[in-house]
Design a protein around this motif. Structure first.
Motif, PDB file in Angstrom:
ATOM      1  N   GLY A  53       0.814  -1.213   0.000  1.00 48.16           N
ATOM      2  CA  GLY A  53       0.000   0.000   0.000  1.00 48.16           C
ATOM      3  C   GLY A  53       0.843   1.256   0.000  1.00 48.16           C
ATOM      4  N   MET A  54       1.915   1.241   0.773  1.00 44.04           N
ATOM      5  CA  MET A  54       2.778   2.427   0.810  1.00 44.04           C
ATOM      6  C   MET A  54       3.495   2.631  -0.524  1.00 44.04           C
ATOM      7  N   ALA A  55       3.934   1.541  -1.153  1.00 47.70           N
ATOM      8  CA  ALA A  55       4.576   1.662  -2.460  1.00 47.70           C
ATOM      9  C   ALA A  55       3.590   2.193  -3.499  1.00 47.70           C
ATOM     10  N   PHE A  56       2.334   1.775  -3.401  1.00 50.65           N
ATOM     11  CA  PHE A  56       1.284   2.250  -4.300  1.00 50.65           C
ATOM     12  C   PHE A  56       1.090   3.758  -4.140  1.00 50.65           C
ATOM     13  N   CYS A  57       0.986   4.228  -2.879  1.00 48.84           N
ATOM     14  CA  CYS A  57       0.804   5.660  -2.624  1.00 48.84           C
ATOM     15  C   CYS A  57       1.998   6.454  -3.138  1.00 48.84           C
ATOM     16  N   ALA A  58       3.208   5.944  -2.895  1.00 52.82           N
ATOM     17  CA  ALA A  58       4.412   6.640  -3.326  1.00 52.82           C
ATOM     18  C   ALA A  58       4.446   6.786  -4.842  1.00 52.82           C
ATOM     19  N   GLU A  59       4.084   5.721  -5.552  1.00 54.56           N
ATOM     20  CA  GLU A  59       4.117   5.750  -7.013  1.00 54.56           C
ATOM     21  C   GLU A  59       3.137   6.764  -7.570  1.00 54.56           C
ATOM     22  N   LEU A  60       1.914   6.781  -7.051  1.00 52.97           N
ATOM     23  CA  LEU A  60       0.903   7.679  -7.606  1.00 52.97           C
ATOM     24  C   LEU A  60       1.154   9.143  -7.252  1.00 52.97           C
ATOM     25  N   LEU A  61       1.837   9.391  -6.140  1.00 49.37           N
ATOM     26  CA  LEU A  61       2.041  10.769  -5.704  1.00 49.37           C
ATOM     27  C   LEU A  61       3.433  11.294  -6.019  1.00 49.37           C
ATOM     28  N   GLY A  62       4.248  10.462  -6.613  1.00 50.97           N
ATOM     29  CA  GLY A  62       5.595  10.900  -6.931  1.00 50.97           C
ATOM     30  C   GLY A  62       6.456  11.125  -5.704  1.00 50.97           C
ATOM     31  N   LEU A  63       6.245  10.319  -4.658  1.00 51.30           N
ATOM     32  CA  LEU A  63       7.011  10.408  -3.426  1.00 51.30           C
ATOM     33  C   LEU A  63       7.909   9.191  -3.291  1.00 51.30           C
ATOM     34  N   THR A  64       8.844   9.265  -2.380  1.00 51.89           N
ATOM     35  CA  THR A  64       9.640   8.086  -2.066  1.00 51.89           C
ATOM     36  C   THR A  64       8.893   7.250  -1.038  1.00 51.89           C
ATOM     37  N   THR A  65       9.196   5.965  -0.983  1.00 52.03           N
ATOM     38  CA  THR A  65       8.561   5.114   0.028  1.00 52.03           C
ATOM     39  C   THR A  65       8.951   5.563   1.428  1.00 52.03           C
ATOM     40  N   ALA A  66      10.139   6.150   1.573  1.00 50.30           N
ATOM     41  CA  ALA A  66      10.552   6.652   2.880  1.00 50.30           C
ATOM     42  C   ALA A  66       9.644   7.790   3.331  1.00 50.30           C
ATOM     43  N   GLU A  67       9.264   8.680   2.411  1.00 50.97           N
ATOM     44  CA  GLU A  67       8.375   9.785   2.748  1.00 50.97           C
ATOM     45  C   GLU A  67       7.002   9.268   3.155  1.00 50.97           C
ATOM     46  N   VAL A  68       6.508   8.281   2.443  1.00 53.62           N
ATOM     47  CA  VAL A  68       5.202   7.713   2.778  1.00 53.62           C
ATOM     48  C   VAL A  68       5.269   6.975   4.112  1.00 53.62           C
ATOM     49  N   THR A  69       6.328   6.224   4.321  1.00 50.01           N
ATOM     50  CA  THR A  69       6.488   5.475   5.565  1.00 50.01           C
ATOM     51  C   THR A  69       6.548   6.420   6.760  1.00 50.01           C
ATOM     52  N   ALA A  70       7.215   7.551   6.595  1.00 49.89           N
ATOM     53  CA  ALA A  70       7.318   8.515   7.693  1.00 49.89           C
ATOM     54  C   ALA A  70       5.946   8.999   8.140  1.00 49.89           C
ATOM     55  N   VAL A  71       5.035   9.184   7.202  1.00 51.32           N
ATOM     56  CA  VAL A  71       3.686   9.633   7.540  1.00 51.32           C
ATOM     57  C   VAL A  71       2.863   8.477   8.119  1.00 51.32           C
ATOM     58  N   ALA A  72       2.947   7.310   7.498  1.00 49.65           N
ATOM     59  CA  ALA A  72       2.149   6.163   7.933  1.00 49.65           C
ATOM     60  C   ALA A  72       2.515   5.709   9.342  1.00 49.65           C
ATOM     61  N   THR A  73       3.767   5.914   9.731  1.00 45.40           N
ATOM     62  CA  THR A  73       4.191   5.511  11.068  1.00 45.40           C
ATOM     63  C   THR A  73       3.976   6.594  12.104  1.00 45.40           C
ATOM     64  N   PHE A  74       3.651   7.808  11.666  1.00 45.21           N
ATOM     65  CA  PHE A  74       3.445   8.916  12.600  1.00 45.21           C
ATOM     66  C   PHE A  74       2.035   8.898  13.179  1.00 45.21           C
ATOM     67  N   TYR A  75       1.031   8.639  12.351  1.00 47.68           N
ATOM     68  CA  TYR A  75      -0.365   8.702  12.773  1.00 47.68           C
ATOM     69  C   TYR A  75      -0.851   7.326  13.233  1.00 47.68           C
ATOM     70  N   THR A  76      -1.412   7.288  14.437  1.00 46.42           N
ATOM     71  CA  THR A  76      -1.823   6.004  15.009  1.00 46.42           C
ATOM     72  C   THR A  76      -3.073   5.424  14.348  1.00 46.42           C
ATOM     73  N   MET A  77      -3.790   6.205  13.557  1.00 41.83           N
ATOM     74  CA  MET A  77      -4.974   5.655  12.887  1.00 41.83           C
ATOM     75  C   MET A  77      -4.599   4.722  11.742  1.00 41.83           C
TER      76      MET A  77
END
Length: 271
Positions: A53-77
């Motif tokens: 899922g994180m790789a999917f978000c990164a690809e569609l938004l032009g982000l790195t997986t590290a950037e997506v992971t940083a957000v996904a691990t920050f929010y407890t929801m």
């Protein structure tokens, strides 16, 4: 050992998620602003935010997986591993804790045979302790998929999780009807809740939250007992002509302007 690249979604899942994702991204002037709802979208597919899922978000938004992971691990929801159909969160913050939240959490851990952030073997319930639900006047509070269950006890909370596991209908104290965690995630991604009556359902503030407003309007009944200053006897009614002066009311006698103030006169700098 380094992890292998995340596996891709199956073609039919990818096509469906991509269509939904493009709809979400179109709502924002900058595509990266769509990251939070996209994480909810992929969570609605798997019940948690996987590496896929994180790789999917990164690809569609032009982000790195590290950037997506940083957000996904920050929010407890955002869940980082598979979880149950029902996320049961017990508030253990100060007020809920002293009103019985700790006892509820301990009871549910023993009853379900799981610890914090763990899921029952049948995949029905994930239990976790959570911070303030902003519902202190209903303490102790339990939330299921972010819907409120107020004024709980160890016994009522035990019955609640038993009903969830058995598939019985469970009605929140207030707010929208209960749905599964995946359905909740899709709603949080910004897609319509099409269940009849769900949008209209709501829950207002409780009496304890509104007492200040009622006092201000003179609708709270008898005036509360006024506690006098130290050494002064308490009085049942405010003195005539007395009014509460806030920090915005001026001038006030302070130590800087009143030599007889208990704090003493203000000293010159350096004295």
């Amino acid at each position: 050992m380094p992890q292998l690249p995340a596996p891709a979604y199956p073609a039919e899942v990818r096509a469906r998620l991509e269509a939904d994702a493009k709809e979400v991204i179109a709502r924002y002037p900058g595509s990266r602003s769509a990251l939070l709802p996209l994480l909810h979208l992929v969570q609605s597919e798997e019940g948690f935010v996987s590496r896929t899922g994180m790789a999917f978000c990164a690809e569609l938004l032009g982000l790195t997986t590290a950037e997506v992971t940083a957000v996904a691990t920050f929010y407890t929801m955002y869940r980082r591993r598979p979880s149950g159909d029902y996320q049961v969160g017990v508030c253990t913050n100060t007020l809920c804790a002293v009103m019985g939240g700790d006892a509820i959490f301990d009871t549910l851990k023993e009853h379900l045979g799981v610890g914090n952030d763990e899921t029952t073997q049948d995949g029905k319930v994930t239990l976790e302790h959570i911070e303030c639900n902003a519902a202190c006047d209903f303490a102790p509070v339990v939330m299921v998929n972010w819907e409120f269950f107020d004024n709980q006890t160890p016994e009522s909370a035990t019955q609640l999780v038993d009903d969830l596991i058995a598939g019985r209908t469970v009605e929140p104290t207030r707010g929208a009807p209960l749905c599964t965690y995946k359905d909740t995630a899709r709603i949080l991604a910004g897609f319509p809740d099409e269940r009849p009556g769900a949008v209209e359902a709501t829950g207002g503030a409780g009496p304890a939250s509104l007492i200040g407003l009622k006092l201000a309007k003179g609708e709270a009944g008898p005036q509360p007992r006024v506690v006098g200053q130290r050494g002064e006897a308490p009085r049942d009614e405010p003195q005539k002509g007395a009014e509460h002066l806030s920090s915005h009311d001026a001038p006030q006698q302070t130590s800087a302007s009143d030599p007889d103030h208990p704090a003493g006169p203000a000293a010159e700098e350096g004295e």
